[in-house]
Write a protein that holds these residues in place. Structure first.
Motif, PDB file in Angstrom:
ATOM      1  N   ASP A 101       0.805  -1.230   0.000  1.00  0.00           N
ATOM      2  CA  ASP A 101       0.000   0.000   0.000  1.00  0.00           C
ATOM      3  C   ASP A 101       0.834   1.276   0.000  1.00  0.00           C
ATOM      4  O   ASP A 101       0.385   2.320   0.477  1.00  0.00           O
ATOM      5  CB  ASP A 101      -0.982   0.038   1.181  1.00  0.00           C
ATOM      6  CG  ASP A 101      -2.158  -0.882   0.924  1.00  0.00           C
ATOM      7  OD1 ASP A 101      -2.485  -1.106  -0.259  1.00  0.00           O
ATOM      8  OD2 ASP A 101      -2.721  -1.390   1.915  1.00  0.00           O
ATOM      9  N   THR A 102       2.034   1.188  -0.523  1.00  0.00           N
ATOM     10  CA  THR A 102       2.859   2.384  -0.690  1.00  0.00           C
ATOM     11  C   THR A 102       2.587   2.953  -2.080  1.00  0.00           C
ATOM     12  O   THR A 102       2.542   2.209  -3.060  1.00  0.00           O
ATOM     13  CB  THR A 102       4.358   2.006  -0.561  1.00  0.00           C
ATOM     14  OG1 THR A 102       4.589   1.624   0.799  1.00  0.00           O
ATOM     15  CG2 THR A 102       5.277   3.150  -0.925  1.00  0.00           C
ATOM     16  N   ALA A 103       2.406   4.273  -2.149  1.00  0.00           N
ATOM     17  CA  ALA A 103       2.211   4.909  -3.460  1.00  0.00           C
ATOM     18  C   ALA A 103       3.539   4.910  -4.205  1.00  0.00           C
ATOM     19  O   ALA A 103       4.592   5.197  -3.621  1.00  0.00           O
ATOM     20  CB  ALA A 103       1.721   6.337  -3.271  1.00  0.00           C
ATOM     21  N   VAL A 104       3.484   4.550  -5.487  1.00  0.00           N
ATOM     22  CA  VAL A 104       4.711   4.486  -6.290  1.00  0.00           C
ATOM     23  C   VAL A 104       4.549   5.317  -7.559  1.00  0.00           C
ATOM     24  O   VAL A 104       3.524   5.239  -8.241  1.00  0.00           O
ATOM     25  CB  VAL A 104       5.052   3.022  -6.687  1.00  0.00           C
ATOM     26  CG1 VAL A 104       6.296   2.988  -7.580  1.00  0.00           C
ATOM     27  CG2 VAL A 104       5.273   2.155  -5.448  1.00  0.00           C
ATOM     28  N   ASN A 105       5.579   6.094  -7.848  1.00  0.00           N
ATOM     29  CA  ASN A 105       5.645   6.862  -9.095  1.00  0.00           C
ATOM     30  C   ASN A 105       6.763   6.236  -9.938  1.00  0.00           C
ATOM     31  O   ASN A 105       7.929   6.300  -9.555  1.00  0.00           O
ATOM     32  CB  ASN A 105       5.949   8.331  -8.761  1.00  0.00           C
ATOM     33  CG  ASN A 105       6.152   9.199  -9.991  1.00  0.00           C
ATOM     34  OD1 ASN A 105       6.075   8.726 -11.128  1.00  0.00           O
ATOM     35  ND2 ASN A 105       6.427  10.471  -9.756  1.00  0.00           N
ATOM     36  N   VAL A 106       6.397   5.611 -11.053  1.00  0.00           N
ATOM     37  CA  VAL A 106       7.419   5.015 -11.919  1.00  0.00           C
ATOM     38  C   VAL A 106       7.868   6.077 -12.925  1.00  0.00           C
ATOM     39  O   VAL A 106       7.050   6.633 -13.674  1.00  0.00           O
ATOM     40  CB  VAL A 106       6.908   3.743 -12.623  1.00  0.00           C
ATOM     41  CG1 VAL A 106       7.953   3.224 -13.608  1.00  0.00           C
ATOM     42  CG2 VAL A 106       6.606   2.663 -11.579  1.00  0.00           C
ATOM     43  N   THR A 107       9.162   6.347 -12.911  1.00  0.00           N
ATOM     44  CA  THR A 107       9.676   7.504 -13.640  1.00  0.00           C
ATOM     45  C   THR A 107      10.578   7.098 -14.807  1.00  0.00           C
ATOM     46  O   THR A 107      10.888   5.930 -14.984  1.00  0.00           O
ATOM     47  CB  THR A 107      10.431   8.431 -12.650  1.00  0.00           C
ATOM     48  OG1 THR A 107      10.757   9.648 -13.308  1.00  0.00           O
ATOM     49  CG2 THR A 107      11.722   7.791 -12.141  1.00  0.00           C
ATOM     50  N   LEU A 108      10.942   8.109 -15.605  1.00  0.00           N
ATOM     51  CA  LEU A 108      11.798   7.903 -16.782  1.00  0.00           C
ATOM     52  C   LEU A 108      11.113   6.993 -17.798  1.00  0.00           C
ATOM     53  O   LEU A 108      11.718   6.062 -18.342  1.00  0.00           O
ATOM     54  CB  LEU A 108      13.179   7.360 -16.374  1.00  0.00           C
ATOM     55  CG  LEU A 108      14.062   8.350 -15.607  1.00  0.00           C
ATOM     56  CD1 LEU A 108      15.241   7.655 -14.938  1.00  0.00           C
ATOM     57  CD2 LEU A 108      14.561   9.468 -16.524  1.00  0.00           C
ATOM     58  N   CYS A 109       9.831   7.296 -18.057  1.00  0.00           N
ATOM     59  CA  CYS A 109       9.064   6.534 -19.047  1.00  0.00           C
ATOM     60  C   CYS A 109       9.143   7.247 -20.402  1.00  0.00           C
ATOM     61  O   CYS A 109       8.838   8.440 -20.501  1.00  0.00           O
ATOM     62  CB  CYS A 109       7.612   6.442 -18.589  1.00  0.00           C
ATOM     63  SG  CYS A 109       6.499   5.797 -19.860  1.00  0.00           S
ATOM     64  N   PHE A 110       9.537   6.490 -21.414  1.00  0.00           N
ATOM     65  CA  PHE A 110       9.676   7.074 -22.761  1.00  0.00           C
ATOM     66  C   PHE A 110       8.918   6.289 -23.826  1.00  0.00           C
ATOM     67  O   PHE A 110       9.056   6.584 -25.014  1.00  0.00           O
ATOM     68  CB  PHE A 110      11.169   7.177 -23.130  1.00  0.00           C
ATOM     69  CG  PHE A 110      11.912   8.146 -22.244  1.00  0.00           C
ATOM     70  CD1 PHE A 110      11.859   9.516 -22.494  1.00  0.00           C
ATOM     71  CD2 PHE A 110      12.614   7.707 -21.134  1.00  0.00           C
ATOM     72  CE1 PHE A 110      12.511  10.422 -21.671  1.00  0.00           C
ATOM     73  CE2 PHE A 110      13.271   8.602 -20.299  1.00  0.00           C
ATOM     74  CZ  PHE A 110      13.219   9.962 -20.563  1.00  0.00           C
ATOM     75  N   SER A 111       8.125   5.284 -23.419  1.00  0.00           N
ATOM     76  CA  SER A 111       7.343   4.557 -24.429  1.00  0.00           C
ATOM     77  C   SER A 111       6.033   4.074 -23.819  1.00  0.00           C
ATOM     78  O   SER A 111       5.914   3.902 -22.590  1.00  0.00           O
ATOM     79  CB  SER A 111       8.125   3.357 -24.985  1.00  0.00           C
ATOM     80  OG  SER A 111       8.066   2.273 -24.075  1.00  0.00           O
ATOM     81  N   ALA A 112       5.052   3.832 -24.707  1.00  0.00           N
ATOM     82  CA  ALA A 112       3.741   3.364 -24.252  1.00  0.00           C
ATOM     83  C   ALA A 112       3.862   1.964 -23.647  1.00  0.00           C
ATOM     84  O   ALA A 112       3.175   1.641 -22.678  1.00  0.00           O
ATOM     85  CB  ALA A 112       2.768   3.368 -25.431  1.00  0.00           C
ATOM     86  N   ASN A 113       4.740   1.132 -24.204  1.00  0.00           N
ATOM     87  CA  ASN A 113       4.915  -0.217 -23.638  1.00  0.00           C
ATOM     88  C   ASN A 113       5.459  -0.147 -22.216  1.00  0.00           C
ATOM     89  O   ASN A 113       5.046  -0.915 -21.348  1.00  0.00           O
ATOM     90  CB  ASN A 113       5.855  -1.049 -24.519  1.00  0.00           C
ATOM     91  CG  ASN A 113       5.145  -1.555 -25.762  1.00  0.00           C
ATOM     92  OD1 ASN A 113       3.935  -1.755 -25.752  1.00  0.00           O
ATOM     93  ND2 ASN A 113       5.887  -1.751 -26.826  1.00  0.00           N
TER      94      ASN A 113
END
Ligand code: G3P
Length: 216
Positions: A101-113
């Motif tokens: 239940d920890t909020a996570v921000n996944v970063t450095l995204c450069f593609s839809a996949n």
């Protein structure tokens, strides 16, 4: 659309939060380094300035240490969102922390996949970097549109957090493309307020009021 401010400058955050303009804050290791202050101290202070999520990024690159750094960051304040890079270890750590239940921000995204994988790993936010795509002549806004379509197709709840925003136009186009959040540097956020016709109109009103001796 929610606005996060992308900075570790607590003075700026305080001013913008008092104006009711921000719903949260994002930081990254470069922004923390720029503040010149100890990591935990600055994150704790920011967390008190806004009730919204404050993204704090791990510096580990391997699963075990990412998870332990994430748990440590989460203990700083309940509104911390742990920021993890979009790597296999980052996605594994995302799943583990999301299950706690920890909020996570996944970063450095450069593609839809990549965004699809982050949603499957239980990310609260996915951060596509618009400006850095524009830098290499790829349309960053098209990425936001693609992610919006994919998330809607499968009813993923991961929020699209448009990042690496450099101009007011990026903010408008992100809103039109259906981003849930835009994280905006303070100077760009202030730039959204300004319009030359507002300044001109105000100057004319004040001049007329002075001429007529209008008092409130
Ligand atoms: O939100 C991510 C941001 O901090 C990176 O922005 O301008 O360095 O690509 P920029």
């Amino acid at each position: 659309m929610k606005f996060f401010v992308d900075t570790a400058d607590t003075g700026e955050i305080k001013t913008l939060a008092e104006a009711g303009l921000i719903d949260g804050v994002t930081t990254n290791p470069s922004l923390i380094a720029k503040s010149g202050r100890p990591f935990a101290e600055v994150i704790a202070e920011i967390c008190e300035l806004t009730p919204g999520h404050v993204s704090a990024e791990v510096v580990a690159t391997e699963y075990d240490t990412m998870v332990s750094e994430g748990r440590k960051l989460q203990k700083i304040a309940p509104n911390v969102a742990v920021k993890l890079p979009l790597t296999l270890d980052g996605l594994r750590a995302c799943r583990t922390l999301a299950d706690e239940d920890t909020a996570v921000n996944v970063t450095l995204c450069f593609s839809a996949n990549q965004a699809l994988l982050a949603a499957k790993a239980g990310a609260t936010y996915i951060s596509p970097f618009i400006g850095r795509l524009d830098d290499i002549n790829v349309d960053g806004m098209e990425l936001i549109e693609d992610i919006r379509t994919i998330y809607d197709n499968y009813m993923f709840e991961t929020e699209i957090l448009a990042a690496s925003i450099r101009t007011p136009n990026h903010v408008k186009l992100s809103a039109l493309a259906g981003a849930d959040v835009a994280t905006v540097p303070p100077n760009v956020l202030r730039g959204l307020i300004n319009h030359p016709l507002t300044d001109k109109g105000l100057a004319a009103f004040l001049a007329d009021a002075e001429k007529a001796g209008v008092k409130v």
